[in-house]
Design a protein around this motif. Structure first.
Motif, PDB file in Angstrom:
ATOM      1  N   CYS A 262       0.833  -1.212   0.000  1.00 31.75           N
ATOM      2  CA  CYS A 262       0.000   0.000   0.000  1.00 31.75           C
ATOM      3  C   CYS A 262       0.867   1.261   0.000  1.00 31.75           C
ATOM      4  CB  CYS A 262      -0.923  -0.006   1.221  1.00 31.75           C
ATOM      5  SG  CYS A 262      -2.235  -1.243   1.120  1.00 31.75           S
ATOM      6  N   ARG A 263       1.962   1.242   0.741  1.00 32.71           N
ATOM      7  CA  ARG A 263       2.863   2.391   0.734  1.00 32.71           C
ATOM      8  C   ARG A 263       3.370   2.674  -0.684  1.00 32.71           C
ATOM      9  NH1 ARG A 263       7.928   2.534   0.107  1.00 32.71           N
ATOM     10  NH2 ARG A 263       8.162   0.287   0.442  1.00 32.71           N
ATOM     11  N   ALA A 264       3.812   1.617  -1.382  1.00 34.63           N
ATOM     12  CA  ALA A 264       4.308   1.804  -2.750  1.00 34.63           C
ATOM     13  C   ALA A 264       3.188   2.223  -3.691  1.00 34.63           C
ATOM     14  CB  ALA A 264       4.971   0.510  -3.230  1.00 34.63           C
ATOM     15  N   LEU A 265       1.975   1.676  -3.493  1.00 32.26           N
ATOM     16  CA  LEU A 265       0.841   2.079  -4.343  1.00 32.26           C
ATOM     17  C   LEU A 265       0.508   3.552  -4.127  1.00 32.26           C
ATOM     18  CD1 LEU A 265      -1.364  -1.117  -4.039  1.00 32.26           C
ATOM     19  CD2 LEU A 265      -0.529  -0.117  -6.190  1.00 32.26           C
ATOM     20  N   ALA A 266       0.673   4.034  -2.905  1.00 28.08           N
ATOM     21  CA  ALA A 266       0.437   5.455  -2.643  1.00 28.08           C
ATOM     22  C   ALA A 266       1.412   6.320  -3.431  1.00 28.08           C
ATOM     23  CB  ALA A 266       0.568   5.738  -1.146  1.00 28.08           C
ATOM     24  N   LEU A 267       2.658   5.877  -3.505  1.00 33.85           N
ATOM     25  CA  LEU A 267       3.657   6.628  -4.262  1.00 33.85           C
ATOM     26  C   LEU A 267       3.337   6.613  -5.752  1.00 33.85           C
ATOM     27  CD1 LEU A 267       6.901   5.387  -2.436  1.00 33.85           C
ATOM     28  CD2 LEU A 267       5.641   7.510  -2.030  1.00 33.85           C
ATOM     29  N   VAL A 268       2.901   5.446  -6.242  1.00 39.46           N
ATOM     30  CA  VAL A 268       2.503   5.361  -7.661  1.00 39.46           C
ATOM     31  C   VAL A 268       1.326   6.283  -7.930  1.00 39.46           C
ATOM     32  CG1 VAL A 268       1.558   3.843  -9.429  1.00 39.46           C
ATOM     33  CG2 VAL A 268       3.417   3.037  -7.966  1.00 39.46           C
ATOM     34  N   ALA A 269       0.331   6.256  -7.032  1.00 43.42           N
ATOM     35  CA  ALA A 269      -0.843   7.112  -7.217  1.00 43.42           C
ATOM     36  C   ALA A 269      -0.460   8.584  -7.189  1.00 43.42           C
ATOM     37  CB  ALA A 269      -1.878   6.812  -6.132  1.00 43.42           C
ATOM     38  N   LEU A 270       0.463   8.945  -6.310  1.00 47.38           N
ATOM     39  CA  LEU A 270       0.883  10.333  -6.220  1.00 47.38           C
ATOM     40  C   LEU A 270       1.529  10.804  -7.515  1.00 47.38           C
ATOM     41  CD1 LEU A 270       1.243  12.845  -4.405  1.00 47.38           C
ATOM     42  CD2 LEU A 270       3.436  11.872  -3.677  1.00 47.38           C
ATOM     43  N   GLU A 271       2.313   9.940  -8.144  1.00 47.32           N
ATOM     44  CA  GLU A 271       3.008  10.347  -9.358  1.00 47.32           C
ATOM     45  C   GLU A 271       2.109  10.289 -10.594  1.00 47.32           C
ATOM     46  OE1 GLU A 271       5.601  11.778  -8.746  1.00 47.32           O
ATOM     47  OE2 GLU A 271       5.870  10.976  -6.738  1.00 47.32           O
ATOM     48  N   SER A 272       1.152   9.363 -10.607  1.00 57.36           N
ATOM     49  CA  SER A 272       0.358   9.187 -11.827  1.00 57.36           C
ATOM     50  C   SER A 272      -1.030   9.825 -11.745  1.00 57.36           C
ATOM     51  CB  SER A 272       0.214   7.693 -12.148  1.00 57.36           C
ATOM     52  OG  SER A 272      -0.408   7.019 -11.069  1.00 57.36           O
ATOM     53  N   GLU A 273      -1.582   9.987 -10.516  1.00 56.04           N
ATOM     54  CA  GLU A 273      -2.948  10.500 -10.398  1.00 56.04           C
ATOM     55  C   GLU A 273      -3.036  11.769  -9.553  1.00 56.04           C
ATOM     56  OE1 GLU A 273      -5.924   7.324  -9.638  1.00 56.04           O
ATOM     57  OE2 GLU A 273      -4.170   5.975  -9.641  1.00 56.04           O
ATOM     58  N   GLY A 274      -2.151  11.904  -8.571  1.00 55.28           N
ATOM     59  CA  GLY A 274      -2.178  13.109  -7.762  1.00 55.28           C
ATOM     60  C   GLY A 274      -2.438  12.832  -6.299  1.00 55.28           C
ATOM     61  N   PRO A 275      -2.433  13.887  -5.442  1.00 57.02           N
ATOM     62  CA  PRO A 275      -2.545  13.714  -3.989  1.00 57.02           C
ATOM     63  C   PRO A 275      -3.817  13.037  -3.525  1.00 57.02           C
ATOM     64  CG  PRO A 275      -1.720  15.902  -4.526  1.00 57.02           C
ATOM     65  CD  PRO A 275      -2.150  15.275  -5.820  1.00 57.02           C
ATOM     66  N   ASP A 276      -4.955  13.319  -4.152  1.00 55.34           N
ATOM     67  CA  ASP A 276      -6.210  12.732  -3.677  1.00 55.34           C
ATOM     68  C   ASP A 276      -6.165  11.211  -3.754  1.00 55.34           C
ATOM     69  OD1 ASP A 276      -7.246  15.198  -3.110  1.00 55.34           O
ATOM     70  OD2 ASP A 276      -8.259  15.410  -5.046  1.00 55.34           O
ATOM     71  N   ALA A 277      -5.649  10.673  -4.849  1.00 56.05           N
ATOM     72  CA  ALA A 277      -5.553   9.215  -4.983  1.00 56.05           C
ATOM     73  C   ALA A 277      -4.557   8.641  -3.981  1.00 56.05           C
ATOM     74  CB  ALA A 277      -5.139   8.856  -6.412  1.00 56.05           C
ATOM     75  N   ALA A 278      -3.480   9.389  -3.726  1.00 54.02           N
ATOM     76  CA  ALA A 278      -2.473   8.895  -2.786  1.00 54.02           C
ATOM     77  C   ALA A 278      -3.018   8.823  -1.369  1.00 54.02           C
ATOM     78  CB  ALA A 278      -1.235   9.781  -2.831  1.00 54.02           C
ATOM     79  N   ARG A 279      -3.927   9.753  -1.018  1.00 56.81           N
ATOM     80  CA  ARG A 279      -4.476   9.758   0.343  1.00 56.81           C
ATOM     81  C   ARG A 279      -5.189   8.449   0.657  1.00 56.81           C
ATOM     82  NH1 ARG A 279      -6.421  14.945  -1.090  1.00 56.81           N
ATOM     83  NH2 ARG A 279      -4.915  16.560  -0.423  1.00 56.81           N
ATOM     84  N   VAL A 280      -5.869   7.875  -0.313  1.00 60.30           N
ATOM     85  CA  VAL A 280      -6.599   6.622  -0.092  1.00 60.30           C
ATOM     86  C   VAL A 280      -5.632   5.528   0.343  1.00 60.30           C
ATOM     87  CG1 VAL A 280      -8.009   4.848  -1.175  1.00 60.30           C
ATOM     88  CG2 VAL A 280      -8.382   7.271  -1.758  1.00 60.30           C
TER      89      VAL A 280
END
Length: 927
Positions: free
Chosen positions: A846-864
């Protein structure tokens, strides 16, 4: 290798029997450029000594550690001390191959088995009389035992044979790196010790006429060795050359004062007085001063011979020399002469530090100068006597009736004073200080308000009698053990000098980092530091860095820390030998514990006792000054005492005992390491600008609240063949030497996992090696380790390890901007870890998925995803991981959190600049 002879006590020499026919190719030149011609003096052997300097270095290094594993790293350091080439490992393998060929040429039958590969390096086997250094040590030890037994003829013969093996300095034709240099120092010191003992035996045999010329030459060559000067003084005195003997003392004193700033030692001073007085006992063999305190030669396992520099001669009465000793106190160093201040020795002008302790002693003595009793204790050589004298001078005005120094335990070969002797001496000293005639009227001690410095207290009864004779006087009492049972006693414990205090001894040294290392290697021990500073002053061609390099080798450090007959080891050994057998054994075994603080439970484990029984022994060692109470509430073995304990352990305990104690110790630390394996030994993050901008691609690490175990424990377990314990310990170690040290420990654990068939542990160590390579920005090795970890884990059915290896591969993809590939790998990782027990693995995914989301989708996706990390961290009850998730969520709410170039905490304590990306194929910022 029965036909091959190795000689390192001088230039390197390797010879084989003439029947070996020389090099295999018959060319007259052996492999690596060795000489295939020439024979020894007897014409029966052929030299195979290599001409190539690098081969001599390899052979010399293996020979000084004969029958021990010499690591590849050690050999590389020896071959290229400053800057090894990139091909160092390959080049070393070529040299080893040439050495093997040379050994086969020297002995075709056995040479191929002489040099064997043993992880992490090589072992050169040399047994019996094959190696001259081994013969020297064996014969000199036999001579030492004969000397202790009073068989002086045998001692002289054996020690003469041992010293005769030397042909010059150790490996004098071979370049020295750090290991060879330290070995050369150790062996040279052993040679001088054997030589001194041979001279001592010859003196006991009445050979003083024959010794004068030899000793004159030796003292010119070694001007700072007091023991040689003492032997020369005795030999000259017996040859009716007393004036020359006194001149030898004068030269010795001038040399020590000018070079080191110290006076000759107590033995030298006593011999000087005896020659001045024309002592007839010196004319006869057996009347000369004996060797300084140290382990009694031939002392067996029963350890009953704890005489340590004492003789069987006992005094029936108090003589004038005893009074002189009590008055003067024999405090060595400048200012130790009588200064007219009662009978207190002069203050030592080189005394440094102890400001807080001196202030406390001043306060105690001034608040009740009539009755206070202060015990000054600490480890041997810590400076108790000098401290007490300094403290007495500081409060001199409060004791108008005088300050008196009484040596209760003389430093020579005589026995401690009895209580009656001590009281009579004190009466005599006070009477002499008053200037009254012997036998005349004198003022009663009871009516005086004096300050008594009672040095070297041997027992509480001894001290009580003296204090009872002077009830209105204050006392400073020094000794290894606090004399319990004295009313109103207060105690001051002296520990190591602070770094700042210690550095003051090295005024003028231009290398502060090297001085700091010397202070650390000496453990802040005042006597050791004074000797080290004196060595630098006496040898202007030595730098502080060179001295630090000599001190690094634990096996030779005591040999370096000596000058003349002043040596650190003797002080420590005398205190150790004075303890009971159980205490001595406990002290030896505690030397197995890693440096630093340990708990009573750790002591109990290594001793094989209940915690209560172990605590009794530990407290006894604290009372004896052989252990310290640590600030954290545990205990600590000071650095130099730790070396002594290891030395005694090796000499007195069998291998089975040591291995069993090692296993118990490792078992005691393993749960702590396993807890870190579960929670992860990562650092507490430091989210500051300073933590980011220096090296944004590297981690910023601080200590984890759950204290890691020292890396040396995993190494000790591995060396003892405790494979499962090596694996258990490796997960929570604290590497002392940075990246290479961490990788080295993991490599040992990986090998141990393979040896015990633990495939899950093998996958875990491969994954940790990948993490280390990723952290230090080596993506190629990181990918290789992660891929191997995944393959092993998948084959073993270790689903969480397989999933975490995939997380590592995903982060490598993310580093290169390949977010879609990273996301695909992470989905596979989550699928691989479905079970409830895989919580930690899912957290990492989940930590790594948050980083992927932050780079590809933005902060809102990373928060999840960071929110899921928070839930999983709370399920794990891991406050460190929970704190990381909360910090990440707060950072996403901060202004500019989606901007390029912003700091990003990718793992707990690992920070990096935010990438500049454009869609899914963004690239990381260049830093």
């Amino acid at each position: 290798m029965s036909g091959t002879r190795f000689r390192i006590l001088g230039p390197l020499e390797i010879t084989g029997p003439e029947a070996g026919s020389g090099p295999e190719d018959g060319s007259g030149s052996g492999p690596g450029g060795e000489s295939g011609s020439g024979t020894d003096a007897g014409g029966s052997s052929i030299s195979y000594t290599p001409r190539a300097a690098k081969l001599r270095v390899v052979l010399g290094t293996l020979l000084v550690r004969a029958n021990e594993v010499v690591s590849v790293d050690t050999l590389i350091d020896e071959l290229w001390p400053t800057a090894p080439p990139r091909t160092a490992t390959t080049t070393l393998q070529v040299y080893v191959s040439q050495v093997r060929k040379l050994l086969r040429s020297a002995d075709p039958r056995h040479g191929q088995d002489a040099l064997v590969t043993r992880s992490p390096g090589y072992v050169l086997r040399a047994v019996g009389e094959e190696l001259d250094a081994a013969v020297f040590e064996e014969v000199s030890e036999r001579g030492r035992r004969a000397l202790a037994a009073g068989d002086f003829a045998s001692a002289s013969r054996l020690l003469r044979r041992a010293v005769g093996l030397w042909r010059g300095p150790v490996l004098s034709d071979t370049p020295h790196g750090p290991l060879l240099e330290s070995a050369a120092v150790r062996l040279a010191e052993a040679r001088m010790t054997a030589l001194g003992e041979r001279i001592q035996a010859d003196l006991r045999l009445g050979r003083h006429h024959d010794l004068v010329g030899e000793l004159q030459s030796l003292t010119a060559e070694h001007p700072l060795r007091e023991d040689l000067r003492l032997h020369l003084m005795v030999a000259l005195y017996r040859c009716s050359r007393a004036a020359e003997a006194l001149e030898v003392y004068g030269v010795l004193r001038r040399t020590l004062v000018n070079e080191l700033g110290i006076e000759p030692g107590p033995r030298s001073q006593r011999l000087h007085r005896r020659i001045l007085e024309g002592d007839p006992a010196l004319l006869h063999p057996g009347g000369e001063p004996q060797a300084p305190a140290g382990r009694a030669a031939g002392e067996g396992p029963a350890e009953g011979r704890a005489a340590m520099g004492r003789t069987a001669v006992r005094r029936a009465a108090v003589d004038r020399a005893a009074v002189d000793r009590a008055v003067m106190g024999e405090v060595t160093g400048p200012g130790s002469a009588h200064h007219g201040d009662g009978c207190l020795p002069g203050a030592d002008p080189s005394f440094v530090g102890r400001g807080a302790e001196l202030a406390e002693v001043e306060r105690m003595l001034r608040e009740d100068p009539g009755a206070v009793r202060v015990a000054v204790t600490g480890m041997p050589g810590i400076g108790k006597t000098a401290f007490a004298v300094e403290g007495a001078h500081r409060v001199a005005d409060d004791f108008p009736d005088g300050r008196f120094f009484l040596e209760l335990r003389p430093s020579d070969d005589r026995t401690p004073l009895t209580a009656d002797e001590a009281v009579r001496l004190l009466h005599d000293v006070v009477r002499r200080a008053d200037g009254t005639a012997d036998g005349g009227p004198r003022e009663s001690l009871a009516s005086r308000r004096m300050l008594l410095v009672l040095d070297g207290a041997d027992s509480a009864a001894q001290v009580r009698e003296v204090l009872a004779a002077a009830p209105g006087s204050a006392a400073l009492i020094t000794g290894h053990r606090v004399p319990a049972g004295i009313d109103g006693l207060r105690t001051v414990v002296l520990g190591a000098l602070t770094a700042g205090e210690a550095r003051r001894m090295f005024d003028g040294a231009a290398e502060p980092s090297a001085v700091a290392e010397i202070v650390e290697l000496c453990g802040g021990h005042p006597l050791a530091l004074r000797i080290a500073a004196g060595l630098l002053g006496a040898r202007p061609h030595w730098t502080a860095a060179a001295l630090a390099a000599r001190l690094r080798d634990e096996r030779t450090r005591f040999g370096v820390l000596r000058t003349g007959d002043v040596q650190v080891r003797g002080h420590l050994l005398a205190a150790y030998a004075s303890g009971a057998g159980a205490e001595r054994r406990a002290f030896r075994l505690l030397g197995l514990l890693p440096p630093g603080e340990f708990a009573p439970g750790h002591a109990a484990a290594v001793l094989g006792l209940s915690e209560g029984d172990a605590l009794d022994l530990v407290e006894g060692l604290v009372d004896a000054g052989l252990l310290e109470v640590a600030p954290g509430g545990g205990y600590r073995l000071p650095e130099l005492l730790r070396l002594l304990a290891a030395e005694e352990l090796s000499a007195r305990e069998d291998a089975a005992t040591v291995r069993a104690a090692t296993e118990r110790m490792c078992e005691a630390y393993a749960p702590q390491a396993e807890a870190l394996t579960t929670t992860g030994p990562g650092p507490v993050p430091v989210p500051t600008a300073a933590a980011v901008h220096v090296h944004p691609v590297r981690s910023v690490r601080t200590a984890h609240p759950l204290r890691p175990v020292p890396a040396r424990l995993a190494r000790v377990a591995y060396e003892a063949g405790l494979w499962e314990l090596t694996v258990r310990l490796a997960g929570g170690v604290e590497p002392e030497g940075g990246e290479e040290d961490a990788e080295g420990v993991c490599a040992l654990a990986l090998e141990a996992a393979r040896r015990c068939g633990d495939r899950t542990a093998e996958a875990r160590m491969l994954r940790v090696l990948g993490d280390l390579a990723w952290q230090w920005r080596r993506p190629g090795p990181a990918r290789e380790h992660y891929e191997r970890a995944w393959a092993v884990a998948d084959d073993a059915g270790a689903r969480e390890e397989a999933g975490r290896a995939l997380v590592g591969l995903a982060e490598l993809c993310l580093d290169t901007g390949a977010a879609p590939e990273a996301a695909e790998l992470l989905r596979s990782a989550v699928t691989a870890m479905p079970a409830p027990e895989h919580v930690r693995g899912r957290y990492e995914a989940c930590r790594a998925l948050a980083l992927v989301a932050l780079e590809s989708e933005g902060p809102d996706a990373a928060r999840v995803w960071f929110g899921r990390c928070l839930d999983l961290a709370r399920e794990l009850r891991d406050v460190r991981l929970e704190a990381y998730a909360l910090r990440s969520l707060r950072a996403l709410h901060a202004p500019g959190s989606g901007g390029a170039g912003q700091p990003l905490e990718t793992r707990p304590g690992v920070w990096r600049l935010r990438p500049r990306f454009s869609g899914a194929s963004a690239a990381w910022a260049s830093v």
